[in-house]
Motif scaffolding. Structure first.
Motif, PDB file in Angstrom:
ATOM      1  N   ASN A  51       0.829  -1.209   0.000  1.00 34.24           N
ATOM      2  CA  ASN A  51       0.000   0.000   0.000  1.00 34.24           C
ATOM      3  C   ASN A  51       0.865   1.262   0.000  1.00 34.24           C
ATOM      4  O   ASN A  51       0.655   2.199   0.771  1.00 34.24           O
ATOM      5  N   ASN A  52       1.839   1.258  -0.900  1.00 35.46           N
ATOM      6  CA  ASN A  52       2.740   2.403  -1.038  1.00 35.46           C
ATOM      7  C   ASN A  52       2.904   2.708  -2.528  1.00 35.46           C
ATOM      8  O   ASN A  52       3.926   2.378  -3.135  1.00 35.46           O
ATOM      9  N   LEU A  53       1.890   3.339  -3.115  1.00 34.12           N
ATOM     10  CA  LEU A  53       1.900   3.575  -4.552  1.00 34.12           C
ATOM     11  C   LEU A  53       2.973   4.556  -4.989  1.00 34.12           C
ATOM     12  O   LEU A  53       3.299   4.623  -6.178  1.00 34.12           O
ATOM     13  N   ASP A  54       3.544   5.310  -4.048  1.00 33.13           N
ATOM     14  CA  ASP A  54       4.601   6.244  -4.417  1.00 33.13           C
ATOM     15  C   ASP A  54       5.827   5.518  -4.970  1.00 33.13           C
ATOM     16  O   ASP A  54       6.653   6.129  -5.662  1.00 33.13           O
ATOM     17  N   ARG A  72     -13.258   2.836 -13.518  1.00 33.75           N
ATOM     18  CA  ARG A  72     -12.932   4.254 -13.431  1.00 33.75           C
ATOM     19  C   ARG A  72     -11.651   4.518 -14.219  1.00 33.75           C
ATOM     20  O   ARG A  72     -10.704   3.745 -14.138  1.00 33.75           O
ATOM     21  N   GLU A  73     -11.636   5.629 -14.948  1.00 32.34           N
ATOM     22  CA  GLU A  73     -10.443   6.008 -15.707  1.00 32.34           C
ATOM     23  C   GLU A  73      -9.763   7.179 -15.024  1.00 32.34           C
ATOM     24  O   GLU A  73     -10.421   8.125 -14.574  1.00 32.34           O
ATOM     25  N   PHE A  74      -8.447   7.111 -14.975  1.00 27.43           N
ATOM     26  CA  PHE A  74      -7.662   8.156 -14.324  1.00 27.43           C
ATOM     27  C   PHE A  74      -6.585   8.657 -15.283  1.00 27.43           C
ATOM     28  O   PHE A  74      -5.894   7.862 -15.917  1.00 27.43           O
ATOM     29  N   THR A  75      -6.477   9.966 -15.369  1.00 32.46           N
ATOM     30  CA  THR A  75      -5.442  10.580 -16.186  1.00 32.46           C
ATOM     31  C   THR A  75      -4.443  11.340 -15.312  1.00 32.46           C
ATOM     32  O   THR A  75      -3.547  12.001 -15.829  1.00 32.46           O
ATOM     33  N   ASP A  76      -4.618  11.221 -14.006  1.00 31.21           N
ATOM     34  CA  ASP A  76      -3.750  11.900 -13.055  1.00 31.21           C
ATOM     35  C   ASP A  76      -3.368  10.914 -11.952  1.00 31.21           C
ATOM     36  O   ASP A  76      -4.245  10.286 -11.343  1.00 31.21           O
ATOM     37  N   PHE A  77      -2.087  10.783 -11.684  1.00 34.66           N
ATOM     38  CA  PHE A  77      -1.632   9.793 -10.711  1.00 34.66           C
ATOM     39  C   PHE A  77      -2.129  10.108  -9.311  1.00 34.66           C
ATOM     40  O   PHE A  77      -2.496   9.192  -8.554  1.00 34.66           O
ATOM     41  N   GLU A  78      -2.181  11.369  -8.935  1.00 34.41           N
ATOM     42  CA  GLU A  78      -2.637  11.736  -7.596  1.00 34.41           C
ATOM     43  C   GLU A  78      -4.104  11.346  -7.396  1.00 34.41           C
ATOM     44  O   GLU A  78      -4.491  10.857  -6.328  1.00 34.41           O
ATOM     45  N   ARG A  83      -8.091   7.645  -5.008  1.00 35.22           N
ATOM     46  CA  ARG A  83      -9.192   6.699  -5.178  1.00 35.22           C
ATOM     47  C   ARG A  83      -8.794   5.312  -4.684  1.00 35.22           C
ATOM     48  O   ARG A  83      -9.578   4.596  -4.062  1.00 35.22           O
ATOM     49  N   TRP A  84      -7.553   4.922  -4.974  1.00 36.56           N
ATOM     50  CA  TRP A  84      -7.031   3.632  -4.514  1.00 36.56           C
ATOM     51  C   TRP A  84      -7.130   3.533  -2.994  1.00 36.56           C
ATOM     52  O   TRP A  84      -7.593   2.534  -2.443  1.00 36.56           O
TER      53      TRP A  84
END
Length: 203
Positions: A51-54, A72-78, A83-84
């Motif tokens: 749980n460390n997406l960074d 869901r579609e995401f175009t921004d990592f943040e 959402r994750w």
């Protein structure tokens, strides 16, 4: 004149000396790319499971986009990371989640690589409930400055075979069944009381 068998061996050696080096070099370069993609796979598994997406951030292309199994579609990592975490908090809570990717051989064309495969997922809720499920995924990577970076990711999950959904439906059916049983008992008791009151005292 050389015997036929010896002639064939000499031809094979000569051909190997003229053709093999270039082919082997290309194969070695390609294998290096596949190894780099496997390292990217390991980074994702570690990021998701811990749980460390960074941890993914340095391996993402600047044009990174993703579609998750929640459609869901995401175009921004943040936004993806937010959402994750929200989904993980709601479903996993104090539990744990682990994913192991099972990739097929990637298709590499120039600076683009198409990776795909399945994954084994283990989710344990804070209450100790375990859910095992599989998913399918596709990832498009692009080599930038000599490093493979994740450009586009897509994952899918069978909505009808999802063990969490099945367990939730089963739980609701049990709740409805119990409610119906209790309701039936109450209605039966009331009906009996009404009949007794209408008949009046016996004798």
């Amino acid at each position: 004149m050389f015997p036929p068998m010896r002639t064939q061996r000499l031809l094979a050696i000569l051909l190997a000396g003229t053709v093999a080096p270039g082919s082997m070099a290309a194969q070695d370069d390609n294998e290096a790319d596949h190894q780099a993609l496997r390292e990217l796979k390991a980074v994702f598994e570690k990021a998701a499971s811990e749980n460390n997406l960074d941890l993914l951030r340095p391996r993402l292309h600047e044009s990174f986009t993703a579609v998750t199994y929640t459609d869901r579609e995401f175009t921004d990592f943040e936004a993806f990371k937010t959402r994750w975490q929200a989904t993980r908090d709601a479903i996993v809570g104090d539990g744990s989640y682990k994913v192991v990717l099972r990739p097929e051989r990637s298709l590499i064309q120039g600076d683009i690589a198409i990776a795909r495969g399945d994954s084994n997922n283990l989710l344990v809720t804070g209450a100790g409930n375990e859910y095992h499920f599989t998913s399918h995924w596709t990832a498009i990577c692009q080599k930038s400055d000599g490093q493979w970076k994740l450009l586009r990711a897509h994952s899918s999950l069978d909505p009808f075979g999802n063990p969490m959904v099945v367990a939730d439906v089963r739980r609701k059916l049990i709740q409805v069944g119990l409610a119906a049983a209790v309701g039936g008992l109450v209605v039966g008791w009331l009906a009996t009381r009404i009949v007794i009151l209408r008949r009046g005292p016996v004798g």
